[in-house]
Design an enzyme around this catalytic site. Sequence first.
Site, PDB file in Angstrom:
ATOM      1  CG  ASN A   1      -0.449   0.708   2.409  1.00  0.00           C
ATOM      2  OD1 ASN A   1      -0.488   1.946   2.488  1.00  0.00           O
ATOM      3  ND2 ASN A   1       0.089  -0.044   3.354  1.00  0.00           N
TER       4      ASN A   1
ATOM      5  CE  LYS B   1       2.532   0.008  12.814  1.00  0.00           C
ATOM      6  NZ  LYS B   1       1.128  -0.118  12.378  1.00  0.00           N
TER       7      LYS B   1
END
Length: 364
Positions: A110, A214
């Site tokens: 993506n 993250k």
Amino acid sequence: MIDLLDRLSRPFMRALDPEDAHGLAIKALQLMPLPRPIADPRELAVRAFGLNFPNPVGLAAGFDKNAQAPDALLKLGFGFVEVGTVTPRAQAGNPRPRLFRLEADQGVINRLGFNNAGAALVLARLAERAGAGGIVGVNIGANRDSPDRAGDYVRLIETFAMVASYFTVNVSSPNTPGLRDLQEARALDDLLARVIDARERVQPRSGPTPVLLKIAPDLTLSDLDDVVGIARKHRIDGMIVGNTSISRPGTLRERDKAREAGGLSGRPLFKLSTRMLAETFVRAESAFPLIGVGGIDSGPTAIAKIKAGATLVQLYSGLVYRGIGVVGEIKADLVTALKRGHRDSLASMIGSDAADMTAESWPE
Ligand SMILES: Cc1cc2nc3c(=O)[nH]c(=O)nc-3n(C[C@H](O)[C@H](O)[C@H](O)COP(=O)(O)O)c2cc1C
């Protein structure tokens, strides 16, 4: 019943453009009346970052970017749901097509680019469900054209503190040019100082909201030394390892699609992301818990993440190929593994293979 519906609709969904299929799945979740879920077995409960998770299997960021269906997703059996990435202002993201299925590899690429409805709308939705219970984390990111990216994270902490179970500071999406530079030591040190300061400032009103970082699976090990050191210095509550990868394993069969720009996820990401998780675990030295993400699509892959160092796991691409039934399957396999090992919780499994894994040759 839901599993059956899911199985029946999957061939149809797979025939659609991937982004249309995703939109339809979100719509269905919003419309479908779902029964109250059966309570999870007690031995799957996990306490981490001061939160009580009914089970360790979470939905990774990017599926419900705009918080349209967190409660439906919790009802489907996830132990927690991470919405976002949300940016302060709404943005359209990159031009379509920007989402590709690598069917033969069970992977996804993506380059969506943080398409999202913006903080105001997502806040309104989360405020509306605030009393509903369940762990709903908010993944935050900077607008592509922001003149002060660290400032965007600060604003988002202030905006969402009242409704977020936890925050994920996402500095690892490959689809916003320059975003991953925030993982560089000086930038990260400054960012985390400001983020933690914002969290402390709003704490009297909102209570303590855990902040997780993250990271990308593409960091070098010396980058990782710095990142974990800085995360520890700022007493971050946890790390998520990790986001999608800009690498393309030579084993990929869908050669044409593999050339698309963007982040790779799903089965081809499993080895690299699990190795990075183990590398993070040995560096974190239990200063904080880790969430393992990347290529989980079965019980054994989830267990491997736990043994590499994950206290909790998340998945996204596995849903595309295995459907929602995979969540129940993973939970059942975890219970079986506990019974077999005569253990009453997952705690003793966490990181049991990490040191050995870091001695193996680097995954291709
Ligand atoms: C279509 C798509 C969109 C994603 N969007 C986000 C996002 O907005 N923020 C984020 O932190 N991660 C995002 N991710 C990354 C996932 O949260 C996850 O880290 C990654 O896909 C690896 O897990 P998986 O192999 O189970 O998919 C996205 C992944 C996919 C496939």
